[in-house]
Design a protein around this motif. Structure first.
Motif, PDB file in Angstrom:
ATOM      1  N   GLY A 124       0.800  -1.218   0.000  1.00 52.70           N
ATOM      2  CA  GLY A 124       0.000   0.000   0.000  1.00 52.70           C
ATOM      3  C   GLY A 124       0.836   1.274   0.000  1.00 52.70           C
ATOM      4  O   GLY A 124       0.469   2.263   0.629  1.00 52.70           O
ATOM      5  N   TYR A 125       1.946   1.263  -0.709  1.00 48.85           N
ATOM      6  CA  TYR A 125       2.861   2.402  -0.698  1.00 48.85           C
ATOM      7  C   TYR A 125       2.367   3.547  -1.579  1.00 48.85           C
ATOM      8  O   TYR A 125       1.642   3.343  -2.538  1.00 48.85           O
ATOM      9  CB  TYR A 125       4.256   1.966  -1.147  1.00 48.85           C
ATOM     10  CG  TYR A 125       4.900   1.003  -0.178  1.00 48.85           C
ATOM     11  CD1 TYR A 125       5.323   1.447   1.070  1.00 48.85           C
ATOM     12  CD2 TYR A 125       5.057  -0.338  -0.499  1.00 48.85           C
ATOM     13  CE1 TYR A 125       5.898   0.566   1.980  1.00 48.85           C
ATOM     14  CE2 TYR A 125       5.628  -1.220   0.399  1.00 48.85           C
ATOM     15  CZ  TYR A 125       6.051  -0.756   1.636  1.00 48.85           C
ATOM     16  OH  TYR A 125       6.610  -1.627   2.531  1.00 48.85           O
ATOM     17  N   GLY A 126       2.814   4.750  -1.236  1.00 46.07           N
ATOM     18  CA  GLY A 126       2.461   5.951  -1.991  1.00 46.07           C
ATOM     19  C   GLY A 126       3.555   6.319  -2.981  1.00 46.07           C
ATOM     20  O   GLY A 126       4.591   5.661  -3.081  1.00 46.07           O
ATOM     21  N   TRP A 127       3.321   7.417  -3.686  1.00 42.74           N
ATOM     22  CA  TRP A 127       4.202   7.835  -4.777  1.00 42.74           C
ATOM     23  C   TRP A 127       5.623   8.168  -4.331  1.00 42.74           C
ATOM     24  O   TRP A 127       6.552   8.092  -5.127  1.00 42.74           O
ATOM     25  CB  TRP A 127       3.578   9.001  -5.542  1.00 42.74           C
ATOM     26  CG  TRP A 127       2.461   8.514  -6.412  1.00 42.74           C
ATOM     27  CD1 TRP A 127       1.132   8.537  -6.126  1.00 42.74           C
ATOM     28  CD2 TRP A 127       2.591   7.888  -7.694  1.00 42.74           C
ATOM     29  NE1 TRP A 127       0.417   7.957  -7.151  1.00 42.74           N
ATOM     30  CE2 TRP A 127       1.292   7.554  -8.134  1.00 42.74           C
ATOM     31  CE3 TRP A 127       3.672   7.570  -8.507  1.00 42.74           C
ATOM     32  CZ2 TRP A 127       1.043   6.928  -9.344  1.00 42.74           C
ATOM     33  CZ3 TRP A 127       3.429   6.944  -9.718  1.00 42.74           C
ATOM     34  CH2 TRP A 127       2.133   6.624 -10.123  1.00 42.74           C
ATOM     35  N   SER A 128       5.816   8.523  -3.073  1.00 38.30           N
ATOM     36  CA  SER A 128       7.175   8.810  -2.596  1.00 38.30           C
ATOM     37  C   SER A 128       8.056   7.566  -2.649  1.00 38.30           C
ATOM     38  O   SER A 128       9.287   7.662  -2.707  1.00 38.30           O
ATOM     39  CB  SER A 128       7.143   9.370  -1.173  1.00 38.30           C
ATOM     40  OG  SER A 128       6.613   8.413  -0.281  1.00 38.30           O
ATOM     41  N   TYR A 129       7.452   6.391  -2.664  1.00 34.87           N
ATOM     42  CA  TYR A 129       8.181   5.121  -2.733  1.00 34.87           C
ATOM     43  C   TYR A 129       8.983   5.009  -4.028  1.00 34.87           C
ATOM     44  O   TYR A 129       9.973   4.298  -4.091  1.00 34.87           O
ATOM     45  CB  TYR A 129       7.183   3.964  -2.612  1.00 34.87           C
ATOM     46  CG  TYR A 129       7.763   2.665  -2.121  1.00 34.87           C
ATOM     47  CD1 TYR A 129       8.064   2.489  -0.770  1.00 34.87           C
ATOM     48  CD2 TYR A 129       7.975   1.607  -2.985  1.00 34.87           C
ATOM     49  CE1 TYR A 129       8.576   1.292  -0.308  1.00 34.87           C
ATOM     50  CE2 TYR A 129       8.482   0.403  -2.533  1.00 34.87           C
ATOM     51  CZ  TYR A 129       8.788   0.249  -1.190  1.00 34.87           C
ATOM     52  OH  TYR A 129       9.301  -0.941  -0.726  1.00 34.87           O
ATOM     53  N   LEU A 130       8.551   5.730  -5.052  1.00 38.71           N
ATOM     54  CA  LEU A 130       9.256   5.712  -6.338  1.00 38.71           C
ATOM     55  C   LEU A 130      10.671   6.271  -6.189  1.00 38.71           C
ATOM     56  O   LEU A 130      11.606   5.782  -6.824  1.00 38.71           O
ATOM     57  CB  LEU A 130       8.466   6.514  -7.376  1.00 38.71           C
ATOM     58  CG  LEU A 130       8.901   6.428  -8.827  1.00 38.71           C
ATOM     59  CD1 LEU A 130       8.849   5.002  -9.341  1.00 38.71           C
ATOM     60  CD2 LEU A 130       7.990   7.314  -9.681  1.00 38.71           C
ATOM     61  N   LEU A 131      10.824   7.281  -5.340  1.00 43.18           N
ATOM     62  CA  LEU A 131      12.142   7.877  -5.117  1.00 43.18           C
ATOM     63  C   LEU A 131      12.915   7.114  -4.052  1.00 43.18           C
ATOM     64  O   LEU A 131      14.063   6.712  -4.267  1.00 43.18           O
ATOM     65  CB  LEU A 131      11.989   9.346  -4.711  1.00 43.18           C
ATOM     66  CG  LEU A 131      13.284  10.111  -4.454  1.00 43.18           C
ATOM     67  CD1 LEU A 131      14.133  10.168  -5.725  1.00 43.18           C
ATOM     68  CD2 LEU A 131      12.982  11.515  -3.960  1.00 43.18           C
TER      69      LEU A 131
END
Length: 161
Positions: A124-131
């Motif tokens: 359930g990770y958010g978009w900050s996980y991309l970085l």
């Protein structure tokens, strides 16, 4: 179904040691960053990337474009599927399928990255996980791969960008 070849020989001792040291350094640094910042700097698929970078460093799937590009594309797809469909059978299945297609089509196949949509959607990770941890973790592995692999005169990493 019978196969036709022979299993490849074992990795030699020096390559096994280089693999272990490379994996140790990468995972240790990512865990230290996690402990220091409180943000997750480590995800399971980065361990698989360490195996490729430090043991089969000369394989096409182990090169920087494949590691960074594969992880970025797969995480982006996983985050998109999670945003659109939540945690569902469809989002996970479609996320993995699209990851395989896009990595193959774009020429950045990196097998450990195939797990990223599953990790991201189930977590359930958010978009900050991309970085953090995906992009920075992949770049850190590549940088440490260049340093550690090139300490040995018998290796030249990367083979291509």
């Amino acid at each position: 179904m019978y196969g036709g070849g022979h299993a490849p020989s074992r990795t030699n001792f020096a390559d096994a040691v280089t693999g272990a040291v490379g994996g140790l350094v990468c995972i240790f640094l990512l865990l230290c960053l996690t402990n220091y910042t409180g943000s997750p700097w480590l995800m399971a698929s980065l361990g698989g990337s360490c195996v490729l970078v430090f043991v089969v460093w000369n394989a096409p799937l182990s090169q920087p474009r494949n590691i960074i590009g594969g992880h970025f594309i797969s995480a982006f797809i996983g985050l998109t599927m999670y945003s659109m469909f939540g945690t569902s059978t469809l989002s996970i299945s479609l996320g993995v399928a699209l990851t395989i297609f896009c990595m193959a089509f774009m020429g950045v196949i990196h097998p450990p990255a195939g797990a990223n949509p599953i990790i991201i959607i189930l977590g359930g990770y958010g978009w900050s996980y991309l970085l953090i941890p995906v992009l920075i973790g992949a770049v850190l592995i590549v940088v440490l791969g260049m340093l550690i692999n090139n300490l040995r005169g018998t290796r030249k990493y990367p083979i291509f960008w």
